[in-house]
Design a protein around this motif. Structure first.
Motif, PDB file in Angstrom:
ATOM      1  N   THR A   1      -5.333   8.537  -0.072  1.00  0.00           N
ATOM      2  CA  THR A   1      -4.154   7.904   0.287  1.00  0.00           C
ATOM      3  C   THR A   1      -3.385   8.304   1.558  1.00  0.00           C
ATOM      4  O   THR A   1      -2.816   7.483   2.288  1.00  0.00           O
ATOM      5  CB  THR A   1      -2.920   8.050  -0.950  1.00  0.00           C
ATOM      6  OG1 THR A   1      -3.589   7.697  -2.107  1.00  0.00           O
ATOM      7  CG2 THR A   1      -1.659   7.216  -0.613  1.00  0.00           C
TER       8      THR A   1
ATOM      9  N   ARG B   1       0.789  -1.319  -0.174  1.00  0.00           N
ATOM     10  CA  ARG B   1       0.037   0.146   0.119  1.00  0.00           C
ATOM     11  C   ARG B   1       0.848   1.341   0.180  1.00  0.00           C
ATOM     12  O   ARG B   1       0.648   2.271  -0.572  1.00  0.00           O
ATOM     13  CB  ARG B   1      -1.004   0.010   1.321  1.00  0.00           C
ATOM     14  CG  ARG B   1      -2.022  -1.082   1.201  1.00  0.00           C
ATOM     15  CD  ARG B   1      -2.694  -1.218   2.532  1.00  0.00           C
ATOM     16  NE  ARG B   1      -3.382  -0.035   2.735  1.00  0.00           N
ATOM     17  CZ  ARG B   1      -3.954   0.340   3.825  1.00  0.00           C
ATOM     18  NH1 ARG B   1      -4.148  -0.705   4.962  1.00  0.00           N
ATOM     19  NH2 ARG B   1      -4.931   1.446   4.122  1.00  0.00           N
TER      20      ARG B   1
ATOM     21  N   ASP C   1      -5.046   6.642   4.260  1.00  0.00           N
ATOM     22  CA  ASP C   1      -4.693   5.108   4.335  1.00  0.00           C
ATOM     23  C   ASP C   1      -3.058   4.946   4.968  1.00  0.00           C
ATOM     24  O   ASP C   1      -2.806   4.272   5.847  1.00  0.00           O
ATOM     25  CB  ASP C   1      -4.522   4.419   3.031  1.00  0.00           C
ATOM     26  CG  ASP C   1      -5.856   4.366   2.483  1.00  0.00           C
ATOM     27  OD1 ASP C   1      -6.946   4.540   3.151  1.00  0.00           O
ATOM     28  OD2 ASP C   1      -6.120   4.227   1.284  1.00  0.00           O
ATOM     29  N   ILE C   2      -2.227   6.074   4.652  1.00  0.00           N
ATOM     30  CA  ILE C   2      -0.962   6.007   5.363  1.00  0.00           C
ATOM     31  C   ILE C   2      -0.986   6.194   6.872  1.00  0.00           C
ATOM     32  O   ILE C   2      -0.216   5.421   7.510  1.00  0.00           O
ATOM     33  CB  ILE C   2      -0.110   7.103   4.679  1.00  0.00           C
ATOM     34  CG1 ILE C   2       0.154   6.451   3.144  1.00  0.00           C
ATOM     35  CG2 ILE C   2       1.539   7.073   5.463  1.00  0.00           C
ATOM     36  CD1 ILE C   2       1.040   7.527   2.252  1.00  0.00           C
TER      37      ILE C   2
ATOM     38  N   SER D   1       1.636   3.971  -3.340  1.00  0.00           N
ATOM     39  CA  SER D   1       1.119   5.451  -3.041  1.00  0.00           C
ATOM     40  C   SER D   1       1.711   6.536  -3.779  1.00  0.00           C
ATOM     41  O   SER D   1       1.048   7.652  -3.980  1.00  0.00           O
ATOM     42  CB  SER D   1       1.302   5.638  -1.380  1.00  0.00           C
ATOM     43  OG  SER D   1       2.545   5.892  -1.062  1.00  0.00           O
TER      44      SER D   1
END
Length: 331
Positions: free
Chosen positions: A77, A62, A80-81, A66
């Protein structure tokens, strides 16, 4: 055997020891690598390139992907990080802002390469009215007081094309070469016209006694013109377009663009860089004092290496405030 042993050690270090070291540092500092980079490195190329390397080198798919997301997906993104790294955005609000700026630059650079590549691959089409309009605009900007008598004309040689029809000279760089030349002539007109004039009319200069003693009669005849600055303006512009293109796709221009573009670098940034390179190459050509045009490849290669060395400095910005060079105007 020694080389193989070193490679195995490096592989073991990168895959195991380095990850262990990062784990220990995170436990000691309470911050992941991305946090440490953003908090300890000032904005610009140094920070963005470290963030890019960290994301690409992550064991998480992931995080690796990115750097390839669509610009519209950057905010998602970042979320998500933060979730993957277990970072509370309310406690670390600045981290999200910093990561977003870096990702905009990283993704923007990749998209700029695609845009430039598309222009480079598109051939000049004499049946396309837009292509023809751009070509005529180039003439009008460079020679405003000399009307073009015909579309197919020897007049094109006056601005440095090789023949009666310039379309044949755009084969290598496609529309990208024309786009850059038009941008230079339209937005930095005074300098473009000055460089064109210099390329057409070398100035007479005195040859020193020391030079005369070292030159043959044939060499002296070539040297007696001021710095042998005569060259084909348009052809050199297309060649410098190729140089700028190679700097871009190799990643060398990341240093410059990450320092001058607060978000995503655009085609305009690339064209401004081209103008800068034209300015600098013109001065470099004169300083190199080539014997004749046959030395062009040598001078170009030396100039290319100099720009590469400059871009190795993470704080380097080739043209932070793009403007015409006064030194060129007065040259």
């Amino acid at each position: 055997f020694a080389r193989m042993f070193v490679q195995v050690c490096l592989y073991f270090y990168c895959k195991c020891l380095w990850r262990c070291l990062k784990f220990v540092v995170r436990k000691l500092t309470g911050q992941c690598e991305l946090q440490r980079i953003c908090y300890n490195t000032k904005p610009g190329a140094a920070r963005t390139m470290k963030i890019e390397a960290s994301l690409k080198g992550s064991k998480s798919k992931r995080l690796q992907t990115s750097v390839n997301v669509h610009p519209d997906a950057i905010e998602k993104t970042i979320d998500d990080i933060m979730e993957l790294k277990r970072i509370n955005p309310d406690v670390n609000p600045q981290l999200g802002v910093s990561l977003q700026a870096c990702l905009l630059q990283i993704v923007g650079y990749r998209n700029l390469i695609a845009e430039v590549e598309k222009l480079r691959r598109e051939p000049y089409d004499a049946e396309n009215p837009q292509h023809e309009e751009m070509l005529l605009k180039l003439w009008k900007c460079l020679k405003p007081n000399s009307p073009l008598k015909a579309r197919i004309s020897k007049q094109w040689c006056e601005i440095g094309f090789q023949g009666d029809d310039p379309k044949t000279d755009f084969r290598g760089m496609g529309l990208l070469g024309l786009y850059n030349l038009v941008y230079f002539a339209e937005w930095d007109t005074e300098i473009a016209q000055q460089v064109l004039t210099d390329s057409l009319h070398p100035k007479y200069r005195e040859v020193t006694k020391k030079e005369l003693s070292q030159l043959s009669k044939a060499e002296w005849e070539k040297k007696k013109f001021d710095k042998a600055i005569g060259y084909s303006f348009a052809i050199v512009g297309i060649n410098i377009t190729d140089l700028a293109y190679n700097l871009l796709v190799s990643g060398a221009l990341k240093t410059h663009f990450y320092n001058v573009a607060p978000e995503a670098p655009t085609l305009t940034h690339f064209q401004q860089t081209f103008c800068y390179l034209m300015h600098e190459f013109h001065k470099f050509w004169i300083d190199e004092d080539p014997l004749d045009i046959m030395e062009f490849n040598r001078v170009r290669e030396k100039f290319y290496k100099r720009i590469l060395r400059q871009l190795q400095n993470p704080e380097m910005a080739l043209c932070p405030h793009f403007a015409a060079s006064e030194s060129l105007i007065n040259m």
